[in-house]
Design a protein around this motif. Structure first.
Motif, PDB file in Angstrom:
ATOM      1  N   MET A   1       0.833  -1.196   0.000  1.00 51.24           N
ATOM      2  CA  MET A   1       0.000   0.000   0.000  1.00 51.24           C
ATOM      3  C   MET A   1       0.869   1.248   0.000  1.00 51.24           C
ATOM      4  N   GLU A   2       0.334   2.320  -0.569  1.00 48.70           N
ATOM      5  CA  GLU A   2       1.056   3.588  -0.595  1.00 48.70           C
ATOM      6  C   GLU A   2       1.184   4.136   0.815  1.00 48.70           C
ATOM      7  N   LYS A   3       2.375   4.568   1.144  1.00 45.38           N
ATOM      8  CA  LYS A   3       2.587   5.144   2.470  1.00 45.38           C
ATOM      9  C   LYS A   3       1.829   6.452   2.603  1.00 45.38           C
ATOM     10  N   PRO A   4       1.356   6.780   3.812  1.00 45.74           N
ATOM     11  CA  PRO A   4       0.703   8.074   3.999  1.00 45.74           C
ATOM     12  C   PRO A   4       1.698   9.209   3.801  1.00 45.74           C
ATOM     13  N   LEU A   5       1.223  10.295   3.194  1.00 44.34           N
ATOM     14  CA  LEU A   5       2.052  11.479   3.017  1.00 44.34           C
ATOM     15  C   LEU A   5       1.869  12.365   4.231  1.00 44.34           C
ATOM     16  N   ILE A   6       2.968  12.672   4.908  1.00 46.91           N
ATOM     17  CA  ILE A   6       2.933  13.434   6.152  1.00 46.91           C
ATOM     18  C   ILE A   6       3.643  14.770   5.949  1.00 46.91           C
ATOM     19  N   LEU A   7       2.907  15.858   6.120  1.00 46.00           N
ATOM     20  CA  LEU A   7       3.491  17.203   6.078  1.00 46.00           C
ATOM     21  C   LEU A   7       3.961  17.567   7.480  1.00 46.00           C
ATOM     22  N   VAL A   8       5.243  17.891   7.612  1.00 48.72           N
ATOM     23  CA  VAL A   8       5.821  18.284   8.903  1.00 48.72           C
ATOM     24  C   VAL A   8       6.208  19.750   8.844  1.00 48.72           C
ATOM     25  N   THR A   9       5.801  20.502   9.863  1.00 52.39           N
ATOM     26  CA  THR A   9       6.130  21.921   9.951  1.00 52.39           C
ATOM     27  C   THR A   9       6.354  22.278  11.419  1.00 52.39           C
ATOM     28  N   ASN A  10       6.645  23.545  11.697  1.00 55.33           N
ATOM     29  CA  ASN A  10       6.810  23.977  13.087  1.00 55.33           C
ATOM     30  C   ASN A  10       6.836  25.500  13.149  1.00 55.33           C
ATOM     31  N   ASP A  11       7.138  26.045  14.333  1.00 53.01           N
ATOM     32  CA  ASP A  11       7.315  27.499  14.438  1.00 53.01           C
ATOM     33  C   ASP A  11       8.683  27.879  14.987  1.00 53.01           C
ATOM     34  N   ASP A  12       9.478  26.905  15.416  1.00 57.56           N
ATOM     35  CA  ASP A  12      10.809  27.196  15.958  1.00 57.56           C
ATOM     36  C   ASP A  12      11.860  27.332  14.868  1.00 57.56           C
ATOM     37  N   GLY A  13      11.476  27.042  13.632  1.00 60.15           N
ATOM     38  CA  GLY A  13      12.415  27.159  12.528  1.00 60.15           C
ATOM     39  C   GLY A  13      12.914  25.806  12.050  1.00 60.15           C
ATOM     40  N   ILE A  14      13.380  25.791  10.829  1.00 61.61           N
ATOM     41  CA  ILE A  14      13.720  24.537  10.170  1.00 61.61           C
ATOM     42  C   ILE A  14      14.928  23.837  10.774  1.00 61.61           C
ATOM     43  N   THR A  15      15.747  24.552  11.533  1.00 63.78           N
ATOM     44  CA  THR A  15      16.920  23.920  12.156  1.00 63.78           C
ATOM     45  C   THR A  15      16.639  23.424  13.568  1.00 63.78           C
ATOM     46  N   ALA A  16      15.421  23.594  14.066  1.00 67.45           N
ATOM     47  CA  ALA A  16      15.117  23.254  15.463  1.00 67.45           C
ATOM     48  C   ALA A  16      15.222  21.754  15.717  1.00 67.45           C
ATOM     49  N   PRO A  17      15.838  21.349  16.822  1.00 67.19           N
ATOM     50  CA  PRO A  17      15.932  19.924  17.148  1.00 67.19           C
ATOM     51  C   PRO A  17      14.580  19.237  17.283  1.00 67.19           C
ATOM     52  N   GLY A  18      13.564  19.970  17.745  1.00 59.01           N
ATOM     53  CA  GLY A  18      12.242  19.377  17.882  1.00 59.01           C
ATOM     54  C   GLY A  18      11.662  18.946  16.553  1.00 59.01           C
ATOM     55  N   LEU A  19      11.861  19.744  15.522  1.00 60.00           N
ATOM     56  CA  LEU A  19      11.406  19.370  14.185  1.00 60.00           C
ATOM     57  C   LEU A  19      12.185  18.180  13.679  1.00 60.00           C
ATOM     58  N   ARG A  20      13.485  18.204  13.918  1.00 59.23           N
ATOM     59  CA  ARG A  20      14.339  17.101  13.469  1.00 59.23           C
ATOM     60  C   ARG A  20      13.875  15.784  14.069  1.00 59.23           C
ATOM     61  N   ALA A  21      13.530  15.819  15.366  1.00 53.89           N
ATOM     62  CA  ALA A  21      13.043  14.605  16.031  1.00 53.89           C
ATOM     63  C   ALA A  21      11.723  14.156  15.430  1.00 53.89           C
ATOM     64  N   LEU A  22      10.820  15.090  15.174  1.00 54.49           N
ATOM     65  CA  LEU A  22       9.519  14.741  14.624  1.00 54.49           C
ATOM     66  C   LEU A  22       9.655  14.124  13.231  1.00 54.49           C
ATOM     67  N   VAL A  23      10.569  14.630  12.438  1.00 54.32           N
ATOM     68  CA  VAL A  23      10.812  14.056  11.116  1.00 54.32           C
ATOM     69  C   VAL A  23      11.253  12.598  11.252  1.00 54.32           C
ATOM     70  N   ARG A  24      12.145  12.319  12.173  1.00 57.40           N
ATOM     71  CA  ARG A  24      12.611  10.939  12.373  1.00 57.40           C
ATOM     72  C   ARG A  24      11.454  10.025  12.764  1.00 57.40           C
ATOM     73  N   TYR A  25      10.618  10.496  13.681  1.00 55.31           N
ATOM     74  CA  TYR A  25       9.512   9.662  14.149  1.00 55.31           C
ATOM     75  C   TYR A  25       8.495   9.435  13.038  1.00 55.31           C
ATOM     76  N   MET A  26       8.234  10.471  12.236  1.00 56.67           N
ATOM     77  CA  MET A  26       7.228  10.352  11.177  1.00 56.67           C
ATOM     78  C   MET A  26       7.740   9.534   9.993  1.00 56.67           C
ATOM     79  N   SER A  27       9.045   9.533   9.769  1.00 57.76           N
ATOM     80  CA  SER A  27       9.594   8.770   8.644  1.00 57.76           C
ATOM     81  C   SER A  27       9.445   7.269   8.869  1.00 57.76           C
ATOM     82  N   GLU A  28       9.194   6.852  10.111  1.00 64.08           N
ATOM     83  CA  GLU A  28       8.938   5.443  10.406  1.00 64.08           C
ATOM     84  C   GLU A  28       7.475   5.078  10.130  1.00 64.08           C
ATOM     85  N   ILE A  29       6.658   6.092   9.865  1.00 61.52           N
ATOM     86  CA  ILE A  29       5.234   5.872   9.630  1.00 61.52           C
ATOM     87  C   ILE A  29       4.856   6.095   8.171  1.00 61.52           C
TER      88      ILE A  29
END
Length: 259
Positions: A1-29
């Protein structure tokens, strides 16, 4: 099946560690595309850019964390979602996740939050959306403690859907993983900020101000996000962007407005 497309964004900026962590967690889904501000945008609420140009740049920062594509945006968090949906994504995302924010967005903070406004913008477009925040303002915060919970909430949202007109506001207490008690679905606590301004004078004699203040909890209920966070639970608040106070319509209709 096609993987779900997940849009990841934030407000702390693209270099923020919190976004980086969320990308890692979502890439497993699913398949992850990042569109995030090129600089910190905390406290921007639902501001959008209407009197200036917007710029977008393809990036490679998050590719090592599992993102398929990544773009920085010169605008606000809401701008990022608008641009992603209208210009940058090849198809409608299955879900939008915003964060993980460095700091709490519980209670009244949701009003000011760029993190939640990005999620709300996606919700307005009919896309299931969740804003995630960790109650730790440190740039070196440990986002790993909440990985399993974040993934569980996203998987359940993808499986069951989120009610139309609703986005989820998720806040995670600053606790080690073994002290997190679980997840509570709750209401937004009634609270306010007792704000003050630190007035100073520049070397040229011009007055300027720094906004300060203290958080004031006005709600003693045990069904609120603040109670849940204080007792070791991750809080999930279903948040609506229809601001109509439906319960007040009948009362306002008793006013003498039609003579």
């Amino acid at each position: 099946m096609e993987k779900p497309l997940i849009l990841v964004t934030n407000d702390d900026g693209i270099t923020a560690p919190g976004l980086r962590a969320l990308v890692r967690y979502m890439s497993e889904i699913g398949e992850v595309v990042v569109v995030a501000p090129d600089s910190p945008q905390s406290g921007m609420g639902h501001a959008i850019t209407i009197d200036n140009t917007l710029y977008s740049k393809k990036m490679t920062i998050s590719l090592e964390d599992g993102a398929k594509e990544e773009y920085s945006c010169s605008g606000t968090p809401a701008d990022c979602v608008k641009l992603a949906l209208q210009e940058l994504l090849g198809r409608k995302p299955d879900i939008c996740v915003s964060g993980i924010n460095h700091g709490s967005n519980s209670s009244i903070n949701v009003i000011y939050s760029g993190t939640m406004s990005a999620a709300i913008e996606a919700g307005i477009e009919g896309i299931p959306a969740i804003g995630f925040s960790l109650c730790d303002y440190s740039w070196k915060a440990n986002f790993g403690t909440a990985r399993d919970f974040v993934q569980k909430i996203v998987r359940e949202a993808l499986k069951n859907g989120i009610p139309q007109g609703v986005v989820l506001n998720v806040n995670i207490p600053k606790l080690p993983q073994d002290r997190l008690k679980g997840i509570k679905v709750c209401r937004q606590a009634r609270a306010n900020w007792k704000e003050k301004f630190d007035k100073r004078t520049s070397p040229t004699g011009r007055d300027y101000y720094w906004l300060t203040g203290e958080f004031e909890l006005l709600d003693k209920g045990e069904d609120t996000d603040e109670w849940a966070l204080a007792h070791g639970y991750i809080s999930v608040v279903p948040t609506q962007f229809d601001l109509t106070a439906h319960h007040s319509i009948q009362q306002i209709n008793t006013w003498n407005l039609h003579e």
